[in-house]
Design a protein around this motif. Structure first.
Motif, PDB file in Angstrom:
ATOM      1  N   ILE A 123       0.865  -1.169   0.000  1.00 53.89           N
ATOM      2  CA  ILE A 123       0.000   0.000   0.000  1.00 53.89           C
ATOM      3  C   ILE A 123       0.908   1.228   0.000  1.00 53.89           C
ATOM      4  O   ILE A 123       1.799   1.348   0.838  1.00 53.89           O
ATOM      5  N   PRO A 124       0.702   2.129  -0.959  1.00 55.91           N
ATOM      6  CA  PRO A 124       1.603   3.278  -1.029  1.00 55.91           C
ATOM      7  C   PRO A 124       1.465   4.189   0.193  1.00 55.91           C
ATOM      8  O   PRO A 124       0.355   4.532   0.577  1.00 55.91           O
ATOM      9  N   PRO A 125       2.585   4.565   0.809  1.00 60.81           N
ATOM     10  CA  PRO A 125       2.540   5.454   1.985  1.00 60.81           C
ATOM     11  C   PRO A 125       2.406   6.913   1.547  1.00 60.81           C
ATOM     12  O   PRO A 125       3.374   7.660   1.497  1.00 60.81           O
ATOM     13  N   LEU A 126       1.200   7.331   1.199  1.00 56.95           N
ATOM     14  CA  LEU A 126       0.982   8.662   0.630  1.00 56.95           C
ATOM     15  C   LEU A 126       1.415   9.784   1.561  1.00 56.95           C
ATOM     16  O   LEU A 126       1.867  10.836   1.108  1.00 56.95           O
ATOM     17  N   THR A 127       1.289   9.569   2.852  1.00 55.88           N
ATOM     18  CA  THR A 127       1.629  10.632   3.801  1.00 55.88           C
ATOM     19  C   THR A 127       3.137  10.848   3.903  1.00 55.88           C
ATOM     20  O   THR A 127       3.571  11.841   4.465  1.00 55.88           O
ATOM     21  N   SER A 128       3.927   9.933   3.354  1.00 56.96           N
ATOM     22  CA  SER A 128       5.376  10.100   3.427  1.00 56.96           C
ATOM     23  C   SER A 128       5.924  10.916   2.260  1.00 56.96           C
ATOM     24  O   SER A 128       7.088  11.277   2.250  1.00 56.96           O
ATOM     25  N   LEU A 129       5.079  11.214   1.286  1.00 56.34           N
ATOM     26  CA  LEU A 129       5.514  12.003   0.139  1.00 56.34           C
ATOM     27  C   LEU A 129       5.343  13.492   0.409  1.00 56.34           C
ATOM     28  O   LEU A 129       4.427  13.888   1.128  1.00 56.34           O
ATOM     29  N   PRO A 130       6.199  14.319  -0.197  1.00 56.92           N
ATOM     30  CA  PRO A 130       5.940  15.755  -0.099  1.00 56.92           C
ATOM     31  C   PRO A 130       4.572  16.067  -0.700  1.00 56.92           C
ATOM     32  O   PRO A 130       4.156  15.430  -1.672  1.00 56.92           O
ATOM     33  N   ARG A 131       3.865  17.016  -0.143  1.00 56.82           N
ATOM     34  CA  ARG A 131       2.506  17.354  -0.565  1.00 56.82           C
ATOM     35  C   ARG A 131       2.409  17.539  -2.087  1.00 56.82           C
ATOM     36  O   ARG A 131       1.521  17.017  -2.720  1.00 56.82           O
ATOM     37  N   GLY A 132       3.310  18.277  -2.669  1.00 59.74           N
ATOM     38  CA  GLY A 132       3.281  18.527  -4.113  1.00 59.74           C
ATOM     39  C   GLY A 132       3.477  17.267  -4.937  1.00 59.74           C
ATOM     40  O   GLY A 132       2.895  17.128  -6.010  1.00 59.74           O
ATOM     41  N   THR A 133       4.271  16.332  -4.435  1.00 55.65           N
ATOM     42  CA  THR A 133       4.510  15.087  -5.169  1.00 55.65           C
ATOM     43  C   THR A 133       3.259  14.229  -5.198  1.00 55.65           C
ATOM     44  O   THR A 133       2.861  13.731  -6.252  1.00 55.65           O
ATOM     45  N   ALA A 134       2.619  14.048  -4.044  1.00 58.31           N
ATOM     46  CA  ALA A 134       1.418  13.211  -3.983  1.00 58.31           C
ATOM     47  C   ALA A 134       0.315  13.790  -4.854  1.00 58.31           C
ATOM     48  O   ALA A 134      -0.281  13.091  -5.671  1.00 58.31           O
ATOM     49  N   LEU A 135       0.044  15.077  -4.714  1.00 60.15           N
ATOM     50  CA  LEU A 135      -1.035  15.697  -5.481  1.00 60.15           C
ATOM     51  C   LEU A 135      -0.672  15.821  -6.960  1.00 60.15           C
ATOM     52  O   LEU A 135      -1.519  15.624  -7.829  1.00 60.15           O
ATOM     53  N   GLY A 136       0.583  16.111  -7.250  1.00 61.58           N
ATOM     54  CA  GLY A 136       1.020  16.222  -8.644  1.00 61.58           C
ATOM     55  C   GLY A 136       0.926  14.888  -9.375  1.00 61.58           C
ATOM     56  O   GLY A 136       0.563  14.839 -10.549  1.00 61.58           O
ATOM     57  N   THR A 137       1.234  13.811  -8.662  1.00 59.71           N
ATOM     58  CA  THR A 137       1.133  12.490  -9.281  1.00 59.71           C
ATOM     59  C   THR A 137      -0.309  12.150  -9.587  1.00 59.71           C
ATOM     60  O   THR A 137      -0.610  11.617 -10.648  1.00 59.71           O
ATOM     61  N   LEU A 138      -1.223  12.476  -8.688  1.00 60.54           N
ATOM     62  CA  LEU A 138      -2.640  12.236  -8.949  1.00 60.54           C
ATOM     63  C   LEU A 138      -3.116  13.048 -10.145  1.00 60.54           C
ATOM     64  O   LEU A 138      -3.811  12.545 -11.012  1.00 60.54           O
ATOM     65  N   ALA A 139      -2.723  14.305 -10.202  1.00 61.65           N
ATOM     66  CA  ALA A 139      -3.143  15.166 -11.297  1.00 61.65           C
ATOM     67  C   ALA A 139      -2.582  14.665 -12.632  1.00 61.65           C
ATOM     68  O   ALA A 139      -3.265  14.679 -13.647  1.00 61.65           O
ATOM     69  N   SER A 140      -1.335  14.190 -12.638  1.00 59.78           N
ATOM     70  CA  SER A 140      -0.728  13.740 -13.891  1.00 59.78           C
ATOM     71  C   SER A 140      -1.229  12.363 -14.317  1.00 59.78           C
ATOM     72  O   SER A 140      -1.054  11.965 -15.469  1.00 59.78           O
ATOM     73  N   SER A 141      -1.872  11.622 -13.419  1.00 64.19           N
ATOM     74  CA  SER A 141      -2.378  10.292 -13.778  1.00 64.19           C
ATOM     75  C   SER A 141      -3.678  10.379 -14.560  1.00 64.19           C
ATOM     76  O   SER A 141      -4.136   9.402 -15.122  1.00 64.19           O
ATOM     77  N   ARG A 142      -4.255  11.547 -14.624  1.00 62.26           N
ATOM     78  CA  ARG A 142      -5.528  11.746 -15.311  1.00 62.26           C
ATOM     79  C   ARG A 142      -5.333  11.665 -16.818  1.00 62.26           C
ATOM     80  O   ARG A 142      -4.536  12.378 -17.390  1.00 62.26           O
ATOM     81  N   ALA A 143      -6.080  10.793 -17.469  1.00 61.51           N
ATOM     82  CA  ALA A 143      -6.016  10.662 -18.924  1.00 61.51           C
ATOM     83  C   ALA A 143      -6.941  11.688 -19.557  1.00 61.51           C
ATOM     84  O   ALA A 143      -8.015  11.967 -19.053  1.00 61.51           O
ATOM     85  N   LYS A 144      -6.541  12.218 -20.653  1.00 64.11           N
ATOM     86  CA  LYS A 144      -7.356  13.225 -21.350  1.00 64.11           C
ATOM     87  C   LYS A 144      -8.316  12.570 -22.297  1.00 64.11           C
ATOM     88  O   LYS A 144      -8.103  11.650 -22.930  1.00 64.11           O
TER      89      LYS A 144
END
Length: 144
Positions: A123-144
């Motif tokens: 299970i990915p430890p989301l809280t261990s990532l810098p805030r910008g990394t976690a949110l940026g990865t979610l935003a970039s995973s979005r397919a157009k």
């Protein structure tokens, strides 16, 4: 393409070094990644208030809303018409993302036993990532 982006996201998140002693539980992590709010006391609750995550969650709501009105609605109609015997426990051997079908086919079950060929992962430890990394990865995973 979406699957590849999501897979990249999960791999990137799972190999990140731990930086926080407070790790979200598996349910909150799954809810957060699915665009659903984690529990109010979750370490992910603050991230879920961020506009980037809220946009991500709205997009998931749109996707699942379309799926619910179309395909899953037809699956539930089939279940209601043809699978009339109630089941408390469902053994479903096509789990993973297809778990939606188990719930749509057998909505009154109280226990779902899911199986699949894919090996379990961490299970990915989301809280261990810098805030910008976690949110940026979610935003970039979005397919157009």
């Amino acid at each position: 393409m979406r699957f590849a982006a999501l897979l990249f996201c999960l791999v990137a998140l799972s190999i990140a070094p731990a930086r926080s002693a407070e790790i979200a539980n598996p349910n909150d992590t799954a809810r957060f990644l699915a665009g659903l709010p984690p529990s109010p006391d979750s370490p992910l609750a603050a991230l879920a208030k961020d506009p980037t995550w809220q946009s991500y969650a709205r997009r998931f709501d749109q996707i699942f809303g379309q799926e619910d009105k179309g395909h899953l609605g037809r699956v539930r109609a089939f279940s209601k018409a043809r699978l009339t015997t109630p089941h408390d426990t469902v053994f479903y051997f096509f789990s993973g993302p297809d778990a939606l079908h188990a719930v749509a086919l057998f909505p009154t079950a109280t226990t779902y036993v899911l199986a699949g060929l894919e090996p379990p992962g961490n299970i990915p430890p989301l809280t261990s990532l810098p805030r910008g990394t976690a949110l940026g990865t979610l935003a970039s995973s979005r397919a157009k």
